[in-house]
Design a protein around this motif. Structure first.
Motif, PDB file in Angstrom:
ATOM      1  N   LEU A   1       0.824  -1.219   0.000  1.00 21.97           N
ATOM      2  CA  LEU A   1       0.000   0.000   0.000  1.00 21.97           C
ATOM      3  C   LEU A   1       0.855   1.266   0.000  1.00 21.97           C
ATOM      4  CD1 LEU A   1      -2.818   1.262   0.151  1.00 21.97           C
ATOM      5  CD2 LEU A   1      -2.782   0.899   2.633  1.00 21.97           C
TER       6      LEU A   1
ATOM      7  N   LEU B   1      -9.654   3.261   0.785  1.00 20.22           N
ATOM      8  CA  LEU B   1      -9.558   1.864   0.325  1.00 20.22           C
ATOM      9  C   LEU B   1     -11.002   1.399   0.136  1.00 20.22           C
ATOM     10  CD1 LEU B   1      -6.793   0.488   2.750  1.00 20.22           C
ATOM     11  CD2 LEU B   1      -6.535   1.762   0.603  1.00 20.22           C
TER      12      LEU B   1
ATOM     13  N   ASP C   1     -13.158  -1.064   2.232  1.00 22.21           N
ATOM     14  CA  ASP C   1     -13.768  -0.653   3.499  1.00 22.21           C
ATOM     15  C   ASP C   1     -14.910   0.296   3.169  1.00 22.21           C
ATOM     16  OD1 ASP C   1     -12.224  -2.037   5.390  1.00 22.21           O
ATOM     17  OD2 ASP C   1     -10.632  -0.543   5.316  1.00 22.21           O
TER      18      ASP C   1
ATOM     19  N   TYR D   1      -4.832  -6.033  10.493  1.00 28.16           N
ATOM     20  CA  TYR D   1      -4.843  -4.571  10.357  1.00 28.16           C
ATOM     21  C   TYR D   1      -3.528  -3.906  10.764  1.00 28.16           C
ATOM     22  CZ  TYR D   1      -9.914  -5.367  10.634  1.00 28.16           C
ATOM     23  OH  TYR D   1     -11.193  -5.807  10.417  1.00 28.16           O
ATOM     24  N   GLY D   2      -3.414  -2.638  10.389  1.00 25.71           N
ATOM     25  CA  GLY D   2      -2.436  -1.783  11.035  1.00 25.71           C
ATOM     26  C   GLY D   2      -3.028  -1.423  12.393  1.00 25.71           C
TER      27      GLY D   2
ATOM     28  N   GLU E   1       2.099  -2.841  11.610  1.00 28.41           N
ATOM     29  CA  GLU E   1       1.308  -3.464  10.545  1.00 28.41           C
ATOM     30  C   GLU E   1       1.046  -4.932  10.866  1.00 28.41           C
ATOM     31  OE1 GLU E   1      -0.398  -2.191   8.253  1.00 28.41           O
ATOM     32  OE2 GLU E   1      -0.744  -3.773   6.787  1.00 28.41           O
ATOM     33  N   LYS E   2      -0.217  -5.273  10.930  1.00 28.75           N
ATOM     34  CA  LYS E   2      -0.700  -6.654  11.103  1.00 28.75           C
ATOM     35  C   LYS E   2       0.066  -7.441  12.181  1.00 28.75           C
ATOM     36  CE  LYS E   2      -2.779  -6.757   6.585  1.00 28.75           C
ATOM     37  NZ  LYS E   2      -2.160  -5.985   5.517  1.00 28.75           N
TER      38      LYS E   2
ATOM     39  N   ILE F   1      -6.521   0.310  12.120  1.00 24.37           N
ATOM     40  CA  ILE F   1      -6.676   1.315  11.063  1.00 24.37           C
ATOM     41  C   ILE F   1      -7.664   0.765  10.041  1.00 24.37           C
ATOM     42  CG2 ILE F   1      -5.491   2.584   9.223  1.00 24.37           C
ATOM     43  CD1 ILE F   1      -2.856   2.137  10.812  1.00 24.37           C
ATOM     44  N   ILE F   2      -8.630   1.583   9.644  1.00 30.57           N
ATOM     45  CA  ILE F   2      -9.484   1.176   8.528  1.00 30.57           C
ATOM     46  C   ILE F   2      -9.141   2.068   7.337  1.00 30.57           C
ATOM     47  CG2 ILE F   2     -11.301   0.241  10.015  1.00 30.57           C
ATOM     48  CD1 ILE F   2     -12.381   3.120   8.271  1.00 30.57           C
ATOM     49  N   GLY F   3      -9.625   1.715   6.172  1.00 35.73           N
ATOM     50  CA  GLY F   3      -9.131   2.331   4.940  1.00 35.73           C
ATOM     51  C   GLY F   3      -9.536   3.762   4.658  1.00 35.73           C
TER      52      GLY F   3
ATOM     53  N   TYR G   1      -7.605   7.645   5.170  1.00 36.08           N
ATOM     54  CA  TYR G   1      -6.435   8.395   5.636  1.00 36.08           C
ATOM     55  C   TYR G   1      -6.532   9.820   5.109  1.00 36.08           C
ATOM     56  CZ  TYR G   1      -4.383   3.611   5.735  1.00 36.08           C
ATOM     57  OH  TYR G   1      -4.133   2.268   5.947  1.00 36.08           O
TER      58      TYR G   1
ATOM     59  N   GLN H   1       4.998  -0.595   3.493  1.00 34.40           N
ATOM     60  CA  GLN H   1       3.756  -0.390   4.253  1.00 34.40           C
ATOM     61  C   GLN H   1       3.545   1.079   4.602  1.00 34.40           C
ATOM     62  OE1 GLN H   1       1.700  -2.734   4.491  1.00 34.40           O
ATOM     63  NE2 GLN H   1       2.911  -4.607   4.268  1.00 34.40           N
TER      64      GLN H   1
ATOM     65  N   THR I   1       1.719   2.016   6.937  1.00 30.25           N
ATOM     66  CA  THR I   1       1.742   2.038   8.410  1.00 30.25           C
ATOM     67  C   THR I   1       3.150   2.378   8.911  1.00 30.25           C
ATOM     68  OG1 THR I   1       0.020   0.353   8.408  1.00 30.25           O
ATOM     69  CG2 THR I   1       1.221   0.634  10.468  1.00 30.25           C
TER      70      THR I   1
ATOM     71  N   ARG J   1     -18.588   0.435   9.476  1.00 31.98           N
ATOM     72  CA  ARG J   1     -17.632   0.064   8.443  1.00 31.98           C
ATOM     73  C   ARG J   1     -17.829  -1.412   8.113  1.00 31.98           C
ATOM     74  NH1 ARG J   1     -13.320  -3.944   9.261  1.00 31.98           N
ATOM     75  NH2 ARG J   1     -11.875  -3.631   7.557  1.00 31.98           N
TER      76      ARG J   1
HETATM   77  C1  G1P Z   1      -4.402  -2.227   4.589  1.00 30.35           C
HETATM   78  C2  G1P Z   1      -3.379  -1.583   5.536  1.00 30.35           C
HETATM   79  C3  G1P Z   1      -3.741  -1.868   6.992  1.00 30.35           C
HETATM   80  C4  G1P Z   1      -5.161  -1.426   7.264  1.00 30.35           C
HETATM   81  C5  G1P Z   1      -6.133  -2.072   6.253  1.00 30.35           C
HETATM   82  C6  G1P Z   1      -7.537  -1.506   6.400  1.00 30.35           C
HETATM   83  O1  G1P Z   1      -4.261  -3.627   4.683  1.00 30.35           O
HETATM   84  O2  G1P Z   1      -2.089  -2.078   5.213  1.00 30.35           O
HETATM   85  O3  G1P Z   1      -2.860  -1.187   7.841  1.00 30.35           O
HETATM   86  O4  G1P Z   1      -5.524  -1.772   8.588  1.00 30.35           O
HETATM   87  O5  G1P Z   1      -5.715  -1.834   4.905  1.00 30.35           O
HETATM   88  O6  G1P Z   1      -8.454  -2.178   5.604  1.00 30.35           O
HETATM   89  P1  G1P Z   1      -4.947  -4.637   3.615  1.00 30.35           P
HETATM   90  O7  G1P Z   1      -6.337  -4.895   4.110  1.00 30.35           O
HETATM   91  O8  G1P Z   1      -4.936  -3.938   2.293  1.00 30.35           O
HETATM   92  O9  G1P Z   1      -4.105  -5.863   3.651  1.00 30.35           O
END
Ligand code: G1P
Length: 281
Positions: free
Chosen positions: A112, A132, A135, A174-175, A194-195, A207-209, A211, A233, A235, A256
């Protein structure tokens, strides 16, 4: 459209959507519909509601349907003109008329952070929002999530991530952030992972998508080494940014749905179906 200090929104949309195969074999996951509207259109509408009129989309191979969706289809319009179906194109037509769509391709999936960096050419030296589309966020009681975040941006002028509480055992998806509350629902970030494995997560705030990013993030991303899963990342870049200055985490108001998973996708579909039934009663 209302005036906003943020006029551009970036939509990273280059991912493969492997969780929805085979549906996403030849169709972008962002075009999967919740009822009759593709996921990405919900995100674009949320951005418009926040006063944003330039949508910058990071695409990749096999994503042309997104460009066609946000363009006029003369043949189709000609075909249904004067019929009972004509109104079905009203909403998308308004979006096309009011917004500018710009595109660039991410050639390789490198995370990302890399996708956002690819957007620099479209964003330039401006603060911007990131959505994103997986979400899907709704707030029936007031402003959309991006609108809420832009209000906070106008006060603090720094990067902001939207967060929500998740069960601790789900932090690996998630982050995850930790921080100190500076006002109701707003935290100054002190840590961000991150995750993380649940045993290593600094909190259960995910974190949700959504920012809001300041343009200096591009340079910070360039300075950030690859992280989780060998990907760049956002994050990790935001944690650097937090250490240099200030990053906020905002507990948003609203719902969400994780439409990147079949379960969340079905929940969103049911939710909007029931909502539609109430509105059309
Ligand atoms: C991404 C980000 C993550 C965030 C998430 C939210 O991860 O890297 O930090 O919490 O979106 O949906 P992904 O879901 O694309 O793996």
């Amino acid at each position: 459209m209302k005036k906003s200090s943020i006029t551009k929104c970036l939509f990273p949309a280059a991912g493969y959507g492997t969780r929805f195969l085979p549906a996403t074999k030849a169709m972008p996951k962002e075009m999967l519909p919740i009822l009759t509207k593709p996921l990405i259109q919900y995100g674009v509408e949320e951005a418009m509601e926040a006063g944003i009129d330039t949508m910058a989309i990071i695409t990749g191979r096999g994503k042309r349907a997104i460009e066609d969706h946000f363009d006029i289809s003369y043949e189709l319009e000609h075909q249904i003109k004067g019929s009972s179906k004509e109104h079905l194109l009203d909403d998308i037509r308004k979006i096309i008329n009011k917004c500018t769509f710009t595109y660039t391709r991410q050639k390789e999936m490198k995370g990302l952070g890399d996708a956002i960096l690819k957007g620099e050419v479209l964003i330039g030296d401006n603060p911007f929002a990131v959505v994103l589309a997986d979400d899907l966020c709704v707030n029936l009681d007031g402003d959309g999530v991006l609108s809420q975040m832009i209000k906070i941006y106008e006060k603090y002028k720094c990067c902001i991530v939207a967060v929500m509480e998740v069960p601790k055992e789900e932090t690996y998806k998630y982050g995850v952030v930790a921080g100190n509350e500076i006002e109701d629902s707003v935290m100054m970030v002190t840590d961000m992972v991150e995750k993380p494995d649940p045993s290593k997560a600094p909190s259960n705030l995910a974190i949700i998508g959504r920012y809001i990013l300041t343009p200096d993030i591009f340079q910070t991303i360039r300075e950030t080494p690859v992280g989780k899963n060998g990907e760049l990342q956002i994050t990790d870049a935001l944690l650097r940014q937090a250490k240099k200055g200030m990053v906020l985490a905002y507990k948003f108001e609203g719902k969400r749905f994780d439409c990147g998973s079949v379960d969340g996708f079905v929940k969103a579909t049911n939710y909007f179906y029931e909502l539609d039934a109430i509105v059309n009663q």
